[in-house]
Design an enzyme around this catalytic site. Structure first.
Site, mmCIF file in Angstrom:
data_model
loop_
_atom_site.group_PDB
_atom_site.id
_atom_site.type_symbol
_atom_site.label_atom_id
_atom_site.label_comp_id
_atom_site.label_asym_id
_atom_site.label_seq_id
_atom_site.Cartn_x
_atom_site.Cartn_y
_atom_site.Cartn_z
ATOM 1 N N GLU A 1 0.838 -1.201 0.000
ATOM 2 C CA GLU A 1 0.000 0.000 0.000
ATOM 3 C C GLU A 1 0.876 1.255 0.000
ATOM 4 O O GLU A 1 1.330 1.697 1.047
ATOM 5 C CB GLU A 1 -0.921 0.025 1.230
ATOM 6 C CG GLU A 1 -1.817 1.266 1.262
ATOM 7 C CD GLU A 1 -2.774 1.314 2.453
ATOM 8 O OE1 GLU A 1 -2.713 0.424 3.311
ATOM 9 O OE2 GLU A 1 -3.585 2.254 2.503
ATOM 10 N N LYS B 1 -2.555 -2.052 -3.077
ATOM 11 C CA LYS B 1 -3.618 -1.218 -2.476
ATOM 12 C C LYS B 1 -3.265 0.240 -2.733
ATOM 13 O O LYS B 1 -2.524 0.863 -1.971
ATOM 14 C CB LYS B 1 -3.727 -1.500 -0.977
ATOM 15 C CG LYS B 1 -4.753 -0.634 -0.265
ATOM 16 C CD LYS B 1 -5.195 -1.221 1.068
ATOM 17 C CE LYS B 1 -6.069 -0.234 1.810
ATOM 18 N NZ LYS B 1 -6.804 -0.853 2.911
#
Ligand code: 13P
Length: 341
Positions: free
Chosen positions: A179, A221
């Site tokens: 992420e 992500k």
């Protein structure tokens, strides 16, 4: 289910299902509880998360996995059942946030570096035993162009840390969610978001390759490409979709297991409308779904407000948002479905 990394990753994004990001640190969940007037204690945090994980309509139909915080993965429900077992019984996969948060990057005011690599191998082995089959590490890239933020050093250091984390996860049989969040908090326009996200993703995949991370066993992500909140502009879903997909085509390998967006401070309906617009212009080389924290939980938190009598209403509010995002992951959402509810 299969224990192969690529199979776990594929299951995390399959069938229009997405991830519930319930991995707020104790500090962050306290801020959320302050808004609804609930005292944050180990028991209130447990009651809240138990309410969500027992929302079987939402969990069985729309949620593929849940990202937990260290406290939660060790907690039992009020009746003594491990919360992890409740998640598994719904068919969803338990996951775990393993980073130790973003700290100021020395010598680079305004930039952060995410910490947590020390001892990570041992912690991953413990989380595997507790049932986690995927993990999350969040790098935070803020934008303040006038101040030279982010620096190339921040983007590089964070990408390197994400790659070391991802390799350790795969060694442990755990799928890493990588992420690299470019924040939407700034005053920047959509094209600046595009440029900074491009530099971030380019560096990320260079580092993942150098670290010998198997891309098929990873989930990205990312943030969507949109104007910063303080710019006073709200990017339209069509513009978000066009720029996000253009960027991913330039920077994100088709080999990865899938993409699960963060909501990042978008309103509930924006997060849904933008995901829908992204999928409506497909097909794409990757499956794109949601891994939302705030955009899935704001409505149920408000409905719950710490009262046992509100559990059913809160579960219904969660099921509604999860359903809307499920449709968006399939490119089948319509604004009228929100009014109908
Ligand atoms: P938001 O959807 O609230 O951005 O949270 C997702 C997440 O896990 C951020 O790390």
């Amino acid at each position: 289910m299969s224990e192969r990394l690529e199979d776990i990753a594929a299951a995390m994004v399959a069938d229009g299902k997405g991830l519930l990001a319930a991995d707020e640190s104790s500090g962050t969940i306290k801020k959320r509880f302050d808004v609804i007037g609930v005292e944050s204690t180990a028991d209130s945090r447990r009651d809240y998360r138990e309410m969500m994980f027992r929302a079987s309509d939402a969990m069985t139909k729309y949620i593929s996995g849940v990202i937990l915080y260290d406290e939660t993965i060790h907690q039992n429900a009020a009746d003594g059942t491990p919360l992890v077992d409740i998640i598994k019984a719904s068919g969803a996969i338990p996951g775990i946030k393993v980073d130790a948060g973003a700290k100021p990057l020395a010598a680079f005011p305004g930039d952060t570096i995410t910490e947590g690599l020390d001892g990570l191998r041992e912690r991953l082995a413990e989380y595997y035993k507790l049932g986690a089959r995927f993990a999350k590490w969040r790098a935070v890239i803020d934008i303040d162009v006038a101040k030279g933020v982010p620096s190339a050093t921040s983007i590089g250091s964070n990408a390197h840390a994400l790659a070391r984390y991802a390799a350790l996860c795969q060694e442990a049989g755990i799928v890493p969610i990588v992420e690299p969040e470019v924040l939407m908090d700034g005053a920047h326009d959509i094209d600046i978001c595009y440029e900074i996200s491009k530099a971030t993703l380019t560096k990320l995949y260079t580092e993942l390759y150098a670290a010998r991370v198997v891309l098929e066993g990873t989930i990205l992500k990312p943030n969507m490409i949109l104007a910063g909140k303080k710019s006073g502009k709200v990017s339209s879903p069509d513009e978000v979709a066009e720029k996000t997909i253009k960027l991913f085509r330039e920077t994100v390998p088709a080999a990865i297991g899938g993409i699960a967006f963060l909501s990042g401070g978008q309103t509930d309906e924006q997060a849904t409308a933008n995901l829908n617009a992204i999928n409506a212009i497909g097909p794409h080389p990757w499956t794109l779904t949601f891994s939302y924290g705030r955009a899935l939980q704001a409505a149920p938190q408000k409905a719950w407000s710490g009262k046992a009598a509100n559990v059913a209403a809160a579960q219904a509010a969660f099921a509604h948002r999860a359903h809307m995002n499920h449709l968006a992951a399939l490119g089948q959402w319509q604004p009228t479905l929100e009014q109908a509810a």
